[in-house]
Scaffold this motif. Structure first.
Motif, PDB file in Angstrom:
ATOM      1  N   ALA A 101       0.841  -1.194   0.000  1.00 12.51           N
ATOM      2  CA  ALA A 101       0.000   0.000   0.000  1.00 12.51           C
ATOM      3  C   ALA A 101       0.876   1.243   0.000  1.00 12.51           C
ATOM      4  CB  ALA A 101      -0.910  -0.009   1.225  1.00 12.51           C
TER       5      ALA A 101
ATOM      6  N   ALA B 267      -4.475   3.083  -0.908  1.00  4.41           N
ATOM      7  CA  ALA B 267      -4.259   2.770  -2.315  1.00  4.41           C
ATOM      8  C   ALA B 267      -3.241   1.644  -2.438  1.00  4.41           C
ATOM      9  CB  ALA B 267      -3.769   4.011  -3.061  1.00  4.41           C
TER      10      ALA B 267
ATOM     11  N   GLU C 229      -3.828  -1.541  -1.673  1.00  2.00           N
ATOM     12  CA  GLU C 229      -4.130  -2.686  -0.810  1.00  2.00           C
ATOM     13  C   GLU C 229      -5.013  -3.699  -1.534  1.00  2.00           C
ATOM     14  OE1 GLU C 229      -4.396  -2.506   3.714  1.00  2.00           O
ATOM     15  OE2 GLU C 229      -5.446  -0.682   3.103  1.00  2.00           O
TER      16      GLU C 229
ATOM     17  N   LEU D 114     -10.406   1.931  -8.089  1.00  2.75           N
ATOM     18  CA  LEU D 114     -10.857   0.943  -7.122  1.00  2.75           C
ATOM     19  C   LEU D 114     -11.580  -0.193  -7.833  1.00  2.75           C
ATOM     20  CD1 LEU D 114     -11.420   0.092  -4.165  1.00  2.75           C
ATOM     21  CD2 LEU D 114     -13.405   1.626  -4.218  1.00  2.75           C
TER      22      LEU D 114
ATOM     23  N   ASN E 219      -3.557  -6.554  -8.601  1.00  2.00           N
ATOM     24  CA  ASN E 219      -3.048  -5.925  -7.389  1.00  2.00           C
ATOM     25  C   ASN E 219      -1.534  -5.739  -7.452  1.00  2.00           C
ATOM     26  OD1 ASN E 219      -2.133  -6.719  -4.183  1.00  2.00           O
ATOM     27  ND2 ASN E 219      -3.407  -4.926  -4.550  1.00  2.00           N
TER      28      ASN E 219
ATOM     29  N   THR F 111      -5.960  -1.146  -6.434  1.00  2.00           N
ATOM     30  CA  THR F 111      -6.614  -1.340  -5.146  1.00  2.00           C
ATOM     31  C   THR F 111      -7.790  -2.290  -5.337  1.00  2.00           C
ATOM     32  OG1 THR F 111      -6.013   0.916  -4.550  1.00  2.00           O
ATOM     33  CG2 THR F 111      -7.657  -0.174  -3.173  1.00  2.00           C
TER      34      THR F 111
END
Length: 249
Positions: free
Chosen positions: A8, A40, A42, A172, A198, A203
């Motif tokens: 992150a 951001a 994760e 997202l 990822n 994210t």
């Protein structure tokens, strides 16, 4: 083979403060007094049994629902304050959503399903088509571009849904039981795709009732029950899984 996720960034992307959601007077809250922050980059799994509130949390973050009380912020946007027009614009441009049952439009081809969010967002058609071509290639769907969803396997339909979710390069990615309607092999392939995404900094919030899925594909696991967060912990092993397809944001 082990897959490493990107750490992150330290930049807070999502914040929920004191969020409660009730459906109807006198009903027990679907979500109760939740505080949550996601940074951001994760990969977060939200776990819990049916009716625990995990999908409601996802809907609140996606502006598909509004809290009864509390605030929801994504980036600079106060999601809980948005009207329907602003919420639709936010979802088109900032959020990619993957559903258990794909939610593809049966009367549209694979290519047209993928392009639809870009068209709704008012993007340039040539840039959107170039992006769609890239996603079709990386998700091994080129040979299916002119097919209709009814002609696809469950794994192929979910890969189309992922491509559609990624067409606008969302900040997202929200996945609600993304492997629940496919067989084990296809589920592992979908999981590998999420890991790859990822690993490039995407994210990801994954809703699941499956602890094995959470352990393999998330670096942080949040358990919810009765609408409340019961635990929130880092996954010490980190995400692991089969090599993916090199999907790029």
């Amino acid at each position: 083979m082990r897959r490493q996720s990107v750490p992150a960034t330290g930049v807070e992307l999502i914040r929920l403060d004191g969020v409660t959601k009730r459906y109807g007077n006198g009903a027990a809250p679907a979500v109760a007094d939740v505080d949550l922050a996601v940074h951001a980059g994760e990969a977060v799994a939200i776990m819990g049994p049916s009716g625990s509130g995990k999908s409601t949390l996802l809907n609140l973050i996606a502006a598909m629902d509004r809290p009864t009380t509390g605030t929801v912020q994504v980036g600079r946007d106060r999601v809980d304050k948005m009207n329907e027009t602003a919420a639709a614009k936010y979802r088109r441009r900032q959020v990619g959503m993957i559903f258990q049952f794909f939610n593809l439009l049966d009367d549209m081809t694979v290519m047209d399903n993928i392009l639809l969010p870009a068209q709704l967002a008012g993007g340039r058609s040539d840039a959107a088509r170039q992006r769609a071509d890239q996603l079709l290639d990386r998700l091994r769907l080129n040979h299916r571009r002119d097919a209709y969803p009814a002609r696809l396997s469950g794994g192929e339909r979910q890969r189309v849904a992922i491509a559609r979710a990624l067409i606008n390069r969302p900040a997202l990615l929200l996945a609600d039981e993304p492997t629940g309607a496919v067989d084990t092999r296809a589920g592992e392939e979908i999981g590998a795709l999420l890991l790859d995404l990822n690993s490039t900094g995407q994210t990801l919030i994954l809703v699941t009732h499956n602890p094995e899925l959470a352990a393999r594909y998330a670096s942080r696991v949040i358990s919810v029950a009765d609408g409340r967060i019961r635990s929130d912990s880092a996954n010490p092993a980190g995400p692991t899984g089969a090599p993916g397809m090199g999907v790029q944001r």
